[in-house]
Design a protein around this motif. Structure first.
Motif, PDB file in Angstrom:
ATOM      1  N   ALA A  21      -7.702  -3.221  -4.801  1.00  0.00           N
ATOM      2  CA  ALA A  21      -7.394  -2.789  -3.435  1.00  0.00           C
ATOM      3  C   ALA A  21      -6.705  -1.436  -3.437  1.00  0.00           C
ATOM      4  CB  ALA A  21      -6.518  -3.832  -2.754  1.00  0.00           C
ATOM      5  N   PRO A  22      -6.945  -0.601  -2.413  1.00  0.00           N
ATOM      6  CA  PRO A  22      -6.238   0.684  -2.331  1.00  0.00           C
ATOM      7  C   PRO A  22      -4.789   0.479  -1.906  1.00  0.00           C
ATOM      8  CG  PRO A  22      -7.590   0.348  -0.383  1.00  0.00           C
ATOM      9  CD  PRO A  22      -7.902  -0.799  -1.315  1.00  0.00           C
ATOM     10  N   TRP A  23      -3.950   1.468  -2.249  1.00  0.00           N
ATOM     11  CA  TRP A  23      -2.542   1.425  -1.858  1.00  0.00           C
ATOM     12  C   TRP A  23      -2.406   2.057  -0.485  1.00  0.00           C
ATOM     13  CZ3 TRP A  23       1.589  -0.503  -4.857  1.00  0.00           C
ATOM     14  CH2 TRP A  23       1.226  -0.960  -6.128  1.00  0.00           C
ATOM     15  N   THR A  24      -1.806   1.340   0.445  1.00  0.00           N
ATOM     16  CA  THR A  24      -1.622   1.838   1.804  1.00  0.00           C
ATOM     17  C   THR A  24      -0.204   1.514   2.259  1.00  0.00           C
ATOM     18  OG1 THR A  24      -2.414  -0.238   2.766  1.00  0.00           O
ATOM     19  CG2 THR A  24      -4.057   1.501   2.392  1.00  0.00           C
ATOM     20  N   GLY A  25       0.208   2.181   3.328  1.00  0.00           N
ATOM     21  CA  GLY A  25       1.520   1.879   3.874  1.00  0.00           C
ATOM     22  C   GLY A  25       2.047   2.998   4.718  1.00  0.00           C
ATOM     23  N   ALA A  26       3.145   2.734   5.425  1.00  0.00           N
ATOM     24  CA  ALA A  26       3.748   3.716   6.324  1.00  0.00           C
ATOM     25  C   ALA A  26       4.458   4.795   5.530  1.00  0.00           C
ATOM     26  CB  ALA A  26       4.743   3.022   7.257  1.00  0.00           C
ATOM     27  N   GLY A  27       4.068   6.040   5.759  1.00  0.00           N
ATOM     28  CA  GLY A  27       4.763   7.171   5.167  1.00  0.00           C
ATOM     29  C   GLY A  27       4.297   7.557   3.789  1.00  0.00           C
ATOM     30  N   TRP A  43      10.235   3.945   3.540  1.00  0.00           N
ATOM     31  CA  TRP A  43       8.787   3.830   3.353  1.00  0.00           C
ATOM     32  C   TRP A  43       8.459   2.554   2.586  1.00  0.00           C
ATOM     33  CZ3 TRP A  43       7.407   3.450  -1.731  1.00  0.00           C
ATOM     34  CH2 TRP A  43       8.349   3.901  -2.671  1.00  0.00           C
ATOM     35  N   ARG A  44       7.240   2.104   2.745  1.00  0.00           N
ATOM     36  CA  ARG A  44       6.711   0.978   1.973  1.00  0.00           C
ATOM     37  C   ARG A  44       5.231   1.227   1.745  1.00  0.00           C
ATOM     38  NH1 ARG A  44       9.369  -4.655   4.320  1.00  0.00           N
ATOM     39  NH2 ARG A  44      11.545  -3.933   4.346  1.00  0.00           N
ATOM     40  N   ILE A  45       4.763   0.886   0.575  1.00  0.00           N
ATOM     41  CA  ILE A  45       3.351   1.050   0.263  1.00  0.00           C
ATOM     42  C   ILE A  45       2.926  -0.118  -0.622  1.00  0.00           C
ATOM     43  CG2 ILE A  45       3.827   2.549  -1.724  1.00  0.00           C
ATOM     44  CD1 ILE A  45       1.282   4.096  -0.989  1.00  0.00           C
ATOM     45  N   ASP A  46       1.728  -0.678  -0.386  1.00  0.00           N
ATOM     46  CA  ASP A  46       1.322  -1.848  -1.147  1.00  0.00           C
ATOM     47  C   ASP A  46      -0.181  -1.864  -1.358  1.00  0.00           C
ATOM     48  OD1 ASP A  46      -0.100  -4.037   0.703  1.00  0.00           O
ATOM     49  OD2 ASP A  46       1.409  -3.000   1.910  1.00  0.00           O
ATOM     50  N   ASP A  47      -0.597  -2.728  -2.299  1.00  0.00           N
ATOM     51  CA  ASP A  47      -2.024  -2.930  -2.556  1.00  0.00           C
ATOM     52  C   ASP A  47      -2.441  -4.355  -2.229  1.00  0.00           C
ATOM     53  OD1 ASP A  47      -0.927  -4.458  -4.573  1.00  0.00           O
ATOM     54  OD2 ASP A  47      -2.208  -3.635  -6.166  1.00  0.00           O
ATOM     55  N   GLY A  48      -1.612  -5.051  -1.485  1.00  0.00           N
ATOM     56  CA  GLY A  48      -1.884  -6.436  -1.144  1.00  0.00           C
ATOM     57  C   GLY A  48      -1.070  -7.402  -1.968  1.00  0.00           C
ATOM     58  N   ARG A  86       3.932 -11.949  -2.706  1.00  0.00           N
ATOM     59  CA  ARG A  86       3.860 -10.525  -3.015  1.00  0.00           C
ATOM     60  C   ARG A  86       5.073 -10.123  -3.856  1.00  0.00           C
ATOM     61  NH1 ARG A  86       3.273  -6.433   1.932  1.00  0.00           N
ATOM     62  NH2 ARG A  86       1.241  -7.458   1.969  1.00  0.00           N
ATOM     63  N   THR A  87       4.848  -9.339  -4.899  1.00  0.00           N
ATOM     64  CA  THR A  87       5.934  -8.836  -5.743  1.00  0.00           C
ATOM     65  C   THR A  87       6.433  -7.503  -5.194  1.00  0.00           C
ATOM     66  OG1 THR A  87       5.062  -9.898  -7.733  1.00  0.00           O
ATOM     67  CG2 THR A  87       6.583  -8.063  -8.052  1.00  0.00           C
ATOM     68  N   VAL A  88       7.722  -7.410  -4.954  1.00  0.00           N
ATOM     69  CA  VAL A  88       8.324  -6.148  -4.545  1.00  0.00           C
ATOM     70  C   VAL A  88       8.831  -5.434  -5.792  1.00  0.00           C
ATOM     71  CG1 VAL A  88      10.155  -5.017  -3.244  1.00  0.00           C
ATOM     72  CG2 VAL A  88       8.949  -6.982  -2.258  1.00  0.00           C
ATOM     73  N   VAL A  89       8.338  -4.233  -6.015  1.00  0.00           N
ATOM     74  CA  VAL A  89       8.783  -3.378  -7.112  1.00  0.00           C
ATOM     75  C   VAL A  89       9.609  -2.254  -6.512  1.00  0.00           C
ATOM     76  CG1 VAL A  89       8.077  -1.841  -8.980  1.00  0.00           C
ATOM     77  CG2 VAL A  89       6.791  -3.947  -8.542  1.00  0.00           C
ATOM     78  N   LEU A  90      10.832  -2.101  -6.979  1.00  0.00           N
ATOM     79  CA  LEU A  90      11.736  -1.089  -6.432  1.00  0.00           C
ATOM     80  C   LEU A  90      11.613   0.208  -7.214  1.00  0.00           C
ATOM     81  CD1 LEU A  90      14.945  -3.194  -5.757  1.00  0.00           C
ATOM     82  CD2 LEU A  90      13.152  -2.542  -4.143  1.00  0.00           C
ATOM     83  N   VAL A  91      11.681   1.309  -6.484  1.00  0.00           N
ATOM     84  CA  VAL A  91      11.573   2.648  -7.062  1.00  0.00           C
ATOM     85  C   VAL A  91      12.927   3.321  -6.987  1.00  0.00           C
ATOM     86  CG1 VAL A  91      10.452   4.898  -6.832  1.00  0.00           C
ATOM     87  CG2 VAL A  91       9.146   2.799  -6.409  1.00  0.00           C
ATOM     88  N   ASP A  92      13.321   4.010  -8.044  1.00  0.00           N
ATOM     89  CA  ASP A  92      14.592   4.729  -8.066  1.00  0.00           C
ATOM     90  C   ASP A  92      14.498   5.994  -7.213  1.00  0.00           C
ATOM     91  OD1 ASP A  92      17.213   5.222  -8.694  1.00  0.00           O
ATOM     92  OD2 ASP A  92      16.896   5.455 -10.853  1.00  0.00           O
ATOM     93  N   LYS A 136       2.828  -9.875 -15.132  1.00  0.00           N
ATOM     94  CA  LYS A 136       2.636  -8.641 -15.884  1.00  0.00           C
ATOM     95  C   LYS A 136       1.653  -7.714 -15.187  1.00  0.00           C
ATOM     96  CE  LYS A 136       1.089  -6.942 -20.404  1.00  0.00           C
ATOM     97  NZ  LYS A 136       0.547  -7.345 -21.732  1.00  0.00           N
ATOM     98  N   GLU A 137       0.602  -8.281 -14.602  1.00  0.00           N
ATOM     99  CA  GLU A 137      -0.403  -7.440 -13.955  1.00  0.00           C
ATOM    100  C   GLU A 137       0.148  -6.734 -12.721  1.00  0.00           C
ATOM    101  OE1 GLU A 137      -1.286 -11.807 -12.783  1.00  0.00           O
ATOM    102  OE2 GLU A 137      -0.641 -10.658 -14.562  1.00  0.00           O
ATOM    103  N   HIS A 138       1.151  -7.339 -12.079  1.00  0.00           N
ATOM    104  CA  HIS A 138       1.767  -6.680 -10.926  1.00  0.00           C
ATOM    105  C   HIS A 138       2.582  -5.460 -11.359  1.00  0.00           C
ATOM    106  CE1 HIS A 138       1.578 -10.329  -7.949  1.00  0.00           C
ATOM    107  NE2 HIS A 138       0.379  -9.970  -8.420  1.00  0.00           N
TER     108      HIS A 138
END
Length: 627
Positions: free
Chosen positions: A307-313, A322-327, A348-354, A374-376
């Motif tokens: 799936a493509p990555w989409t999200g606001a901003g 902002w948030r962006i996800d691939d499903g 859904r797994t939330v991965v935090l960005v520094d 691991k795949e997430h």
């Protein structure tokens, strides 16, 4: 106020590196300079060493030959303290010992005229304590240079409770005339730089002590993502852990052992073991070994997910919201809570960005819940790698690395402002010039939002130490609103429709009620045939900052007039920053001062602008109550 006249002699007491550097600055500025040291021969040796430095400055093109020769003729060693009689300014740069300084100032008061200003270059002692026993304590102030004094622009002008206002004004004018950038500070522990900078080292050592992140990775993230010139461990090794720890302990003790300033146990161990940094062959890093590589994720093959990555901003690690996800995987900027807290029990797994200084950092730090598939994690890593970032996968620690550092720095800056130590502008100037921060921490707090800063500290307090990460009532008020959030939203609404400023490459650095800061890099197409930036573009930069400041209350405004004075040229490649500050607001009218300065390659003031505005009906953010 005018600076001390060049015809007035200047005395320097203390012939170490700092004293000799101050003497050189004063001599180059045109004063006769008399250098005294209690150790026989030390003053003469310092003067000779200064002659050699002046010659090297000529070789490097920093001084003309005649300027160096003239400065050398004005510089001399003296044998006794009495030889400083007749000096209009005496600057001491002796050992950081209160009793030594008190005795020295008593001696200076006995030989210097009542109109002479007595200044201390102390970096940590109270100006009031130094002047305590003097008959005229009002003429004593701090004049804190940074090493090496001939090179670094910053000078902290420190006023004690009994320092005469005119004395501080005269020192500010004199420091400016000497080619320095002065900031004003109250005589509180650490003044500005040594107080506000404590979290830069403290948070790094805390992560290392906990075994969360290795030193090389912390340094790499703060350099490559945060934009700092050096990481905290690299810088502490350079400064010397004994010196760095002494400042930390001094500030901690002066604040009654406040847990916000608690020194690092690990750094104390380094000092006890004699591992002081480069001067002893190693501290955190060993000088005789290649520097260790930071933790970097291996390349992830393929797309990771279909799936493509989409999200606001879109993806932007420089700002919250902002948030962006691939499903299956969602990326968000850290807010201090862990990725596990964000993910909860959902599929859904939330991965935090520094946090990063800008949207396209060289390195991005991220963290996933410990039990994430691991795949997430690979999907997130692969996505960021395809965007061109080196990726560091961090443990799921609150605030990660850059974000917790910047949040605690911003909180320290706000605390200094709220405590009356200095203005926000002076705090930011001090931190940019004194320790080369990429952005002033107060401006960074405004850019990120004080609600984000307070939320980060609240999360760290809940996970770690409530005392160390407590949110002050004043910061809580800022986070609650205080107009900052609405000012940012109004600015964002303005920016969205400001195609002209965007086309010129301007960046809105920070905004708050009645103030704004906008930057612009001078491009080749902005200069005339003489290589000088068109004045109209500098006016446009100043006018943009003015517009953001006067619209910061979410009330539409129009300009009634503007005046600009050009003070210095700008050339291709210069980074210009326009800082607008409300001078007066009454009813529907406002008056704003704007200073355009050149941040890179120096701190020259390019232009001064004054704008007058009038409110008209309407708001920039629909549905928001006007403040």
């Amino acid at each position: 106020m005018d600076a001390i006249a060049r015809s007035v002699p200047v005395g320097v007491v203390g012939a170490g590196t700092m004293g000799a550097g101050i003497a050189q600055v004063a001599a180059v500025a045109g004063h006769e300079v008399r250098v005294y040291d209690a150790v026989d021969g030390a003053a003469a040796a310092a003067v000779e060493a200064t002659f050699a430095r002046l010659a090297r400055a000529v070789d490097k093109g920093r001084l003309l030959q005649e300027e160096a020769e003239d400065a050398a003729t004005r510089l001399r060693a003296v044998d006794t303290l009495e030889d400083l009689a007749g000096c209009g300014l005496v600057v001491e740069a002796v050992v950081e010992d209160l009793e030594v300084k008190r005795a020295l100032f008593a001696g200076l008061e006995a030989v210097c005229g009542p109109d002479a200003i007595l200044a201390t270059n102390t970096s940590s002692l109270s100006v009031d304590a130094v002047a305590e026993s003097l008959a005229l304590p009002g003429r004593v102030a701090g004049l804190h240079f940074f090493n090496p004094a001939p090179v670094l622009a910053l000078v902290e002008v420190v006023s004690g409770a009994r320092t005469d206002a005119g004395v501080a004004d005269l020192l500010v004018a004199t420091a400016t005339a000497w080619g320095k950038t002065p900031v004003r500070a109250a005589s509180t522990p650490g003044f500005i730089v040594n107080r506000v900078a404590r979290p830069f080292y403290g948070e790094a050592f805390r992560l290392l002590e906990a075994g969360s992140v290795d030193a090389a990775t912390v340094d790499a993230l703060l350099r490559e993502s945060g934009g700092f010139r050096m990481g905290p461990f690299e810088l502490a090794d350079l400064i010397g852990h004994d010196v760095n720890l002494a400042v930390s302990r001094s500030v901690w003790e002066a604040f009654g052992r406040d847990p916000r300033f608690t020194p690092s146990v690990l750094q104390e161990r380094l000092v006890a073991d004699g591992r002081l940094g480069r001067k002893t062959g190693g501290g955190i890093y060993a000088d005789d070994e290649p520097p260790p590589a930071p933790s970097t994720a291996d390349p992830v093959a393929g797309t990771g997910t279909s799936a493509p990555w989409t999200g606001a901003g879109g993806f932007d690690p420089s700002t919250p919201g902002w948030r962006i996800d691939d499903g299956d995987v969602e990326l968000r900027l850290t807010d201090g809570r862990t990725a596990a807290q964000h993910t909860g029990g959902g599929p859904r797994t939330v991965v935090l960005v520094d946090l990063a200084l800008d949207a396209t950092p060289a390195r991005v730090g991220l963290a996933a819940p410990e039990q994430a598939p691991k795949e997430h994690v690979e999907a997130a890593v692969g996505f960021l790698q395809r965007l061109g970032h080196a990726v560091t996968v961090l443990p799921d620690v609150p605030g990660l690395v850059v974000a917790r550092t910047v949040a605690t720095l911003a909180a320290a800056a706000a605390d200094a402002v709220d405590s009356g130590v200095a203005t926000a502008e002076d705090v930011d100037t001090a931190m940019r010039l004194g320790v080369n921060y990429p952005r002033g921490p107060f401006a960074w707090g405004e850019r990120l939002g004080w609600d984000w800063v307070a939320g980060m500290l609240d999360a760290l307090a809940a996970a770690d130490d409530p005392g160390r990460y407590r949110v002050s009532p004043q910061l809580r008020d800022r986070a609650g609103d205080g107009g900052a959030t609405l000012a940012r939203r109004a600015a964002d609404a303005m920016w969205a429709g400001d195609a002209a400023s965007q086309a010129l490459g301007m960046t809105l650095e920070s905004v708050g009620p009645g103030r704004a800061e906008v930057s612009m890099r001078v491009r080749a197409d902005m200069v005339n045939g003489h290589g000088i930036c068109h004045g109209g573009l500098i006016f446009t930069l100043a006018d943009s900052a003015f517009a953001f400041a006067c619209n910061s209350y979410n009330r539409s405004t129009v300009a009634q007039g503007a005046d600009i004075t050009f003070l210095a040229p700008a050339r291709e490649g210069d980074l210009l920053v326009a800082t607008a500050q409300e001078r007066h607001r009454n009813g529907r009218s406002g008056l704003y001062d704007v200073t355009v300065r050149r941040v890179d390659p120096d701190e020259a003031v390019i232009a001064e602008f004054r704008g007058r505005s009038r409110e008209i009906p309407g708001t920039l953010v629909p549905g928001e109550e006007e403040t």
